[in-house]
Design a protein around this motif. Structure first.
Motif, short mmCIF file in Angstrom:
data_model
loop_
_atom_site.label_atom_id
_atom_site.label_comp_id
_atom_site.label_asym_id
_atom_site.label_seq_id
_atom_site.Cartn_x
_atom_site.Cartn_y
_atom_site.Cartn_z
N GLY A 140 13.84 4.41 2.05
CA GLY A 140 12.63 3.75 1.57
C GLY A 140 12.82 2.96 0.29
O GLY A 140 12.33 1.84 0.16
N SER A 167 12.86 9.22 9.21
CA SER A 167 12.45 9.05 7.82
C SER A 167 11.42 7.94 7.69
O SER A 167 10.51 8.01 6.85
CB SER A 167 13.66 8.76 6.94
OG SER A 167 14.58 9.83 6.98
N ALA A 168 11.54 6.90 8.52
CA ALA A 168 10.59 5.79 8.44
C ALA A 168 9.18 6.25 8.77
O ALA A 168 8.19 5.76 8.21
CB ALA A 168 11.03 4.67 9.39
N LEU A 169 9.05 7.21 9.70
CA LEU A 169 7.72 7.71 10.05
C LEU A 169 7.06 8.41 8.87
O LEU A 169 5.88 8.20 8.58
CB LEU A 169 7.85 8.68 11.23
CG LEU A 169 6.52 9.20 11.82
CD1 LEU A 169 5.72 8.06 12.40
CD2 LEU A 169 6.80 10.26 12.88
N SER A 215 2.86 6.11 2.66
CA SER A 215 2.28 4.86 2.15
C SER A 215 0.77 4.81 2.34
O SER A 215 0.06 4.14 1.60
CB SER A 215 2.94 3.67 2.84
OG SER A 215 2.63 3.66 4.23
N ARG A 216 0.26 5.56 3.35
CA ARG A 216 -1.19 5.58 3.55
C ARG A 216 -1.90 6.44 2.53
O ARG A 216 -3.11 6.34 2.35
CB ARG A 216 -1.50 6.11 4.95
CG ARG A 216 -1.04 5.18 6.05
CD ARG A 216 -1.47 5.67 7.40
NE ARG A 216 -1.10 4.77 8.48
CZ ARG A 216 -1.39 4.95 9.76
NH1 ARG A 216 -2.06 6.04 10.12
NH2 ARG A 216 -1.02 4.06 10.67
N THR A 266 6.79 5.95 16.36
CA THR A 266 6.66 5.27 15.07
C THR A 266 5.25 5.31 14.52
O THR A 266 4.98 4.68 13.50
CB THR A 266 7.12 3.80 15.21
OG1 THR A 266 6.31 3.15 16.18
CG2 THR A 266 8.58 3.73 15.64
N ASP A 267 4.33 6.00 15.19
CA ASP A 267 2.93 6.06 14.75
C ASP A 267 2.79 7.21 13.75
O ASP A 267 3.09 8.37 14.07
CB ASP A 267 2.02 6.29 15.95
CG ASP A 267 0.56 6.12 15.57
OD1 ASP A 267 0.26 6.11 14.36
OD2 ASP A 267 -0.27 5.99 16.48
N PRO A 268 2.36 6.94 12.49
CA PRO A 268 2.22 8.02 11.51
C PRO A 268 1.24 9.11 11.95
O PRO A 268 1.33 10.24 11.48
CB PRO A 268 1.70 7.29 10.26
CG PRO A 268 2.12 5.87 10.44
CD PRO A 268 2.09 5.62 11.91
N LEU A 308 7.77 7.84 5.68
CA LEU A 308 7.48 6.83 4.66
C LEU A 308 6.19 6.07 5.00
O LEU A 308 5.40 5.77 4.09
CB LEU A 308 8.67 5.86 4.56
CG LEU A 308 9.95 6.43 3.96
CD1 LEU A 308 11.11 5.47 4.14
CD2 LEU A 308 9.75 6.73 2.47
N LYS A 309 5.96 5.80 6.29
CA LYS A 309 4.71 5.13 6.66
C LYS A 309 3.51 6.03 6.36
O LYS A 309 2.47 5.56 5.88
CB LYS A 309 4.74 4.78 8.14
CG LYS A 309 5.67 3.64 8.50
CD LYS A 309 5.60 3.33 9.98
CE LYS A 309 6.50 2.18 10.35
NZ LYS A 309 6.45 1.86 11.81
N ARG A 310 3.66 7.33 6.65
CA ARG A 310 2.54 8.25 6.42
C ARG A 310 2.27 8.38 4.92
O ARG A 310 1.09 8.44 4.50
CB ARG A 310 2.90 9.64 7.00
CG ARG A 310 1.76 10.63 6.86
CD ARG A 310 0.53 10.18 7.61
NE ARG A 310 -0.62 11.05 7.42
CZ ARG A 310 -1.47 10.96 6.41
NH1 ARG A 310 -1.31 10.01 5.50
NH2 ARG A 310 -2.49 11.81 6.31
#
Length: 454
Positions: free
Chosen positions: A343, A443-445, A451-452, A316-318, A447-449
């Protein structure tokens, strides 16, 4: 008031016995007598009432008239003492009328029914005649009222009869007019019916002709279908032959390419061996020092095993996505709607696509990786008008082909050994591309990347 001794006959009892009515008490007089008894009822004690009337002592006058009328009339007729007490209460309530009735000269203006009721209660000399005369007077008044009502009713009925006759005449004339119109309409309908029957006969004849034409067309169509099926089978056979020839051509082309690759590899090995022989011939030492090593600076300390273990990243780490995209010639394939509906599912599809593609363009510019975004286009009625952003390849699946299948085709098209990253939360897609050598991420990974970047 003193009550008479038991068994003693009141003063007027002998006179009552001498006089009696030769006919029933008129109904109007009877109702007035019952009303007088009910009004005087409340002035007597329970002990002064006959035994059969004591249960009605607490009733109101109107309820006594309703429920005890017959009982009070019977007690008044059969109990002289009770009648005397009622007479005394009547004298107290209406002394003038009572005195005039007892004197035998009732006032001419008095109501005959009131006079008869007072005479029936007080029983003076000649009371039977007064009651009979009052009854006859009441009957005569009732007869006059009935005659007047009958006359008014007769006049009303005559007026209604005249009105009914007039309405009957009007209704008869209206019905005659409607009958004439109906007759004319019936004649018109008969003419239309005859015309319609003629049209039906012509239509049936035309239908028979049409049916014959349809049968002929069906026979011709059946023949054409049979011929078309034969032609289809022939074309399928030719198509099979063509496909076999094409496969043979492809096989020959692959074999020819393998020969060329072998020749190129042989030439490369020859060049490498020549370079190594030249190096041995010149006795050149291996270059262990580089120009950068001559610059005076502080070198970093070596990493311990503990420090190396700390570099491991979770799923889960971008930063994991950054490491994957930093690989040489990395190619990221994105399941578009899977990411957008994870998302921002509440946005319209067009805005979902634009938002995702904008983030992917910025990520491609920063990492330099090849990025392909796939959307499901199987249900689209027409192609989507879209200008792909810089650095992002946008693909829609063809009708009958899902976005998942298109992603698997893209992964299979890559050569073995090239790093391919597939972004999708769909477990079936992730398992399929993993078998082909790709690296699936959620997909969550992504979306986190993204968002940065914002």
């Amino acid at each position: 008031m003193e009550q008479p001794a038991s068994g003693a006959e009141p003063a007027g009892a002998a006179g009552d016995a001498a006089e009696a009515l030769d006919r029933p008490l008129p109904e109007g007089v009877r109702r007035r007598v019952v009303a007088l008894v009910s009004d005087a009822f409340g002035g007597l004690t329970v002990a002064e009432l006959p035994a059969q009337l004591r249960q009605y002592a607490r009733f109101t006058p109107s309820r006594r008239v309703k429920f005890a009328g017959n009982a009070m009339a019977a007690a008044l007729e059969g109990d002289p003492v009770f009648r005397q007490r009622i007479g005394e209460r009547f004298k107290e309530a209406q002394p003038e009328l009572a005195g005039a009735v007892e004197s035998g000269a009732p006032p001419a203006a008095a109501d005959p029914v009131d006079v008869a009721a007072a005479a029936y209660v007080l029983r003076p000399a000649g009371w039977a005649k007064l009651v009979a005369a009052a009854g006859e007077e009441a009957q005569r008044a009732d007869a006059e009222r009935a005659d007047e009502e009958s006359r008014r009713e007769l006049e009303r009925l005559r007026a209604e009869l005249a009105e009914a006759r007039a309405q009957t005449r009007n209704e008869t004339e209206r019905l005659r007019a409607e009958l004439d119109a109906a007759r004319k309409e019936a004649e018109s309908l008969q003419r239309k019916l005859r015309s319609a029957q003629s049209d039906v006969k012509r239509g049936e004849a035309a239908l028979r002709r049409t049916q014959a034409d349809i049968d002929a067309i069906r026979a011709e169509a059946a023949a054409q279908v049979s011929a078309a099926e034969s032609e289809t089978r022939r074309l399928k056979a030719r198509l099979g032959e063509t496909e076999a020839a094409l496969e043979a051509s492809r096989r020959a082309a692959r074999e020819g390419r393998s020969v060329e690759d072998m020749r190129l590899r042989l030439l490369l090995d020859t060049v490498l061996e020549s370079a190594q022989g030249l190096r041995r011939e010149l006795a050149l030492p291996p270059a262990s020092v580089h120009p950068a090593d001559t610059v005076d600076a502080v070198a970093p300390g070596r990493m311990s095993p503990k420090d190396i273990a700390a570099r491991a990243l979770s799923e889960t780490d971008p930063a994991l996505l950054d490491q994957l995209l930093a690989l040489p010639q990395a190619h990221m394939v994105v399941d578009g709607y899977n990411v957008t509906k994870t998302g921002y599912p509440t946005m319209p599809l067009e805005k979902q696509r634009l938002r995702l593609l904008g983030g992917l363009s910025a990520l491609a510019a920063r990492t330099g990786a090849e990025v392909t975004c796939v959307f499901d286009g199987a249900e689209l009625a027409a192609p989507v008008l879209l200008a792909p952003p810089r650095g992002v390849r946008v693909l829609f699946s063809k009708p009958g082909v899902t976005a998942d299948e298109l992603i698997r085709q893209l992964v299979r098209a890559e050569p073995a050994g090239r790093p391919v990253v597939v972004v999708s939360t769909d477990r079936e897609v992730a398992d399929g591309v993993a078998k082909s050598g790709a690296r699936p991420v959620s997909s969550a990974l992504l979306l986190k990347r993204l968002s940065r970047l914002s």
